[in-house]
Write a protein that holds these residues in place. Structure first.
Motif, mmCIF file in Angstrom:
data_model
loop_
_atom_site.group_PDB
_atom_site.id
_atom_site.type_symbol
_atom_site.label_atom_id
_atom_site.label_comp_id
_atom_site.label_asym_id
_atom_site.label_seq_id
_atom_site.Cartn_x
_atom_site.Cartn_y
_atom_site.Cartn_z
ATOM 1 N N ARG A 83 0.845 -1.193 0.000
ATOM 2 C CA ARG A 83 0.000 0.000 0.000
ATOM 3 C C ARG A 83 0.888 1.255 0.000
ATOM 4 N N ILE A 84 0.499 2.255 -0.766
ATOM 5 C CA ILE A 84 1.258 3.497 -0.825
ATOM 6 C C ILE A 84 0.945 4.332 0.417
ATOM 7 N N VAL A 85 2.001 4.657 1.150
ATOM 8 C CA VAL A 85 1.808 5.402 2.408
ATOM 9 C C VAL A 85 2.406 6.809 2.339
ATOM 10 N N GLY A 86 3.012 7.140 1.218
ATOM 11 C CA GLY A 86 3.572 8.479 1.089
ATOM 12 C C GLY A 86 3.852 8.826 -0.360
ATOM 13 N N VAL A 87 3.690 10.109 -0.692
ATOM 14 C CA VAL A 87 4.016 10.609 -2.032
ATOM 15 C C VAL A 87 4.918 11.827 -1.856
ATOM 16 N N SER A 88 6.145 11.734 -2.358
ATOM 17 C CA SER A 88 7.119 12.812 -2.188
ATOM 18 C C SER A 88 6.968 13.893 -3.251
ATOM 19 N N ASP A 89 6.742 13.472 -4.476
ATOM 20 C CA ASP A 89 6.542 14.393 -5.587
ATOM 21 C C ASP A 89 5.853 13.638 -6.711
ATOM 22 N N GLY A 90 5.883 14.182 -7.912
ATOM 23 C CA GLY A 90 5.135 13.580 -9.012
ATOM 24 C C GLY A 90 5.684 12.289 -9.560
ATOM 25 N N ASP A 91 6.863 11.860 -9.106
ATOM 26 C CA ASP A 91 7.418 10.597 -9.603
ATOM 27 C C ASP A 91 8.072 9.752 -8.508
ATOM 28 N N THR A 92 7.788 10.054 -7.257
ATOM 29 C CA THR A 92 8.386 9.302 -6.154
ATOM 30 C C THR A 92 7.355 9.038 -5.062
ATOM 31 N N ALA A 93 7.297 7.802 -4.584
ATOM 32 C CA ALA A 93 6.331 7.443 -3.544
ATOM 33 C C ALA A 93 6.947 6.421 -2.602
ATOM 34 N N THR A 94 6.272 6.196 -1.487
ATOM 35 C CA THR A 94 6.734 5.211 -0.510
ATOM 36 C C THR A 94 5.725 4.072 -0.408
ATOM 37 N N LEU A 95 6.224 2.860 -0.577
ATOM 38 C CA LEU A 95 5.386 1.659 -0.516
ATOM 39 C C LEU A 95 5.614 0.929 0.799
ATOM 40 N N LEU A 96 4.539 0.563 1.457
ATOM 41 C CA LEU A 96 4.626 -0.327 2.617
ATOM 42 C C LEU A 96 4.213 -1.700 2.112
ATOM 43 N N THR A 97 5.177 -2.599 2.035
ATOM 44 C CA THR A 97 4.922 -3.904 1.434
ATOM 45 C C THR A 97 4.078 -4.779 2.347
ATOM 46 N N THR A 98 3.628 -5.893 1.782
ATOM 47 C CA THR A 98 2.848 -6.853 2.568
ATOM 48 C C THR A 98 3.679 -7.470 3.679
ATOM 49 N N ALA A 99 5.008 -7.351 3.544
ATOM 50 C CA ALA A 99 5.915 -7.837 4.587
ATOM 51 C C ALA A 99 6.224 -6.735 5.596
ATOM 52 N N ASN A 100 5.463 -5.632 5.509
ATOM 53 C CA ASN A 100 5.602 -4.506 6.437
ATOM 54 C C ASN A 100 6.968 -3.824 6.308
ATOM 55 N N LYS A 101 7.482 -3.765 5.081
ATOM 56 C CA LYS A 101 8.763 -3.109 4.809
ATOM 57 C C LYS A 101 8.517 -1.848 3.998
ATOM 58 N N SER A 102 9.154 -0.757 4.386
ATOM 59 C CA SER A 102 9.001 0.517 3.678
ATOM 60 C C SER A 102 10.010 0.594 2.536
ATOM 61 N N VAL A 103 9.505 0.860 1.326
ATOM 62 C CA VAL A 103 10.366 0.913 0.142
ATOM 63 C C VAL A 103 10.086 2.203 -0.631
ATOM 64 N N LYS A 104 11.142 2.959 -0.898
ATOM 65 C CA LYS A 104 11.006 4.177 -1.695
ATOM 66 C C LYS A 104 10.969 3.787 -3.171
ATOM 67 N N ILE A 105 9.912 4.214 -3.859
ATOM 68 C CA ILE A 105 9.719 3.852 -5.265
ATOM 69 C C ILE A 105 9.904 5.073 -6.155
ATOM 70 N N ARG A 106 10.778 4.946 -7.142
ATOM 71 C CA ARG A 106 10.945 5.984 -8.175
ATOM 72 C C ARG A 106 10.268 5.472 -9.429
ATOM 73 N N LEU A 107 9.224 6.176 -9.882
ATOM 74 C CA LEU A 107 8.466 5.728 -11.048
ATOM 75 C C LEU A 107 9.360 5.718 -12.283
ATOM 76 N N ALA A 108 9.396 4.586 -12.960
ATOM 77 C CA ALA A 108 10.299 4.393 -14.096
ATOM 78 C C ALA A 108 9.828 5.148 -15.330
ATOM 79 N N GLN A 109 10.790 5.608 -16.116
ATOM 80 C CA GLN A 109 10.604 6.174 -17.449
ATOM 81 C C GLN A 109 9.907 7.536 -17.482
ATOM 82 N N ILE A 110 9.640 8.122 -16.320
ATOM 83 C CA ILE A 110 9.031 9.456 -16.316
ATOM 84 C C ILE A 110 9.858 10.375 -15.420
ATOM 85 N N ASP A 111 9.696 11.675 -15.633
ATOM 86 C CA ASP A 111 10.360 12.668 -14.793
ATOM 87 C C ASP A 111 9.366 13.801 -14.558
ATOM 88 N N ALA A 112 8.996 13.990 -13.318
ATOM 89 C CA ALA A 112 7.998 15.000 -12.969
ATOM 90 C C ALA A 112 8.672 16.322 -12.625
#
Length: 272
Positions: A83-112
């Motif tokens: 589940r997404i628990v944070g949005v930093s900007d238009g191409d970066t977000a934070t995912l809380l995985t099903t294993a309860n691990k926080s992962v910073k996600i950079r959306l591929a192929q786009i630049d906001a």
């Protein structure tokens, strides 16, 4: 089991006559290597091990290994769920995985747009509306130099990366992008002047970042050589003489008070 040699025709050494010899019994105890020499002439057997044949066999093995490697790579490509628990900007977000691990996600192929750029806030809000608090899956591609996981975010069957481009909230990242679908979506958004493309001279974020690193970004009271003007003390639309001047103050001087709705277009009465 006994083996027999084929019939042999033999010429007599003393006369012009020929005789046929009966086949000879080859005992089963005959060593296998001798038997193979009898049954397979050396010339024919050696052809099977010729350099050309060996090269073909080795090439076939190599192709098989490459195909299997590709299949395994595709089969075991990592996918994260959570589940997404944070949005930093238009191409970066934070995912809380099903294993309860926080992962910073950079959306591929786009630049906001960067936060300091026009449409930076709008782009962040757009991505938040798309994915914040929602269950998503992330098709992982790689990790960037900052340690962020780079990938495609899928929410309710929608490619969030592509959706950001369609909404005019992000650029197709030319340096790292490879999907023509993304490129085509950017072209359509640009043609229809959707989102950030309302400003046809919008600065790509990679150029904006480069300007900041080299000290070329324009701040208040600095000279803008491209527009031959200075960032003065103007802060409100009523002080602007034209739409071009308002855009200059918004984009080059960072005056946000003239973009009340945060859509990247200053002074609506002048520029719409």
């Amino acid at each position: 089991m006994p083996h027999y040699l084929p019939l042999l025709v033999k010429k007599s050494p003393t006369a012009n006559s020929y005789s046929i010899e009966q086949p000879k019994l080859i005992e089963s105890a005959l060593p296998k290597q001798h038997l193979s020499e009898v049954l397979c002439p050396k010339l024919q057997c050696s052809n099977l091990a010729s350099p050309h044949i060996l090269r073909m066999i080795n090439m076939s093995k190599l192709v098989l290994v490459l195909v299997l490697s590709l299949c395994f790579t595709q089969s075991f490509a990592e996918t994260l769920s959570g589940r997404i628990v944070g949005v930093s900007d238009g191409d970066t977000a934070t995912l809380l995985t099903t294993a309860n691990k926080s992962v910073k996600i950079r959306l591929a192929q786009i630049d906001a747009p960067e936060k300091a750029q026009a449409f930076g806030a709008k782009s962040k809000q757009s991505l938040s509306d798309l994915i914040y608090g929602k269950a998503v899956s992330v098709e992982v591609e790689t990790k960037d130099r900052y340690g962020r996981t780079v990938g495609k975010i899928i929410v309710n069957g929608i490619d969030a990366n592509l959706e950001q481009i369609k909404r005019g909230m992000a650029w197709f990242y030319v340096q790292y992008g490879r999907d023509s679908t993304y490129r085509d979506a950017e072209l359509r958004a640009k043609t229809s002047r959707t989102g950030l493309w309302a400003d046809m001279v919008a600065t790509p974020p990679w150029e904006f970042r480069h300007g900041k690193k080299t000290g070329q970004s324009v701040n208040v009271n600095q000279t803008n050589s491209a527009n031959a003007g200075n960032c003065g003390s103007k802060r409100y639309c009523k002080e602007m003489a034209s739409c071009d001047e308002a855009k200059f103050y918004l984009q080059q001087c960072g005056v946000r008070t003239i973009d009340g709705d945060g859509d990247g277009i200053p002074c609506d009465k002048l520029c719409r």
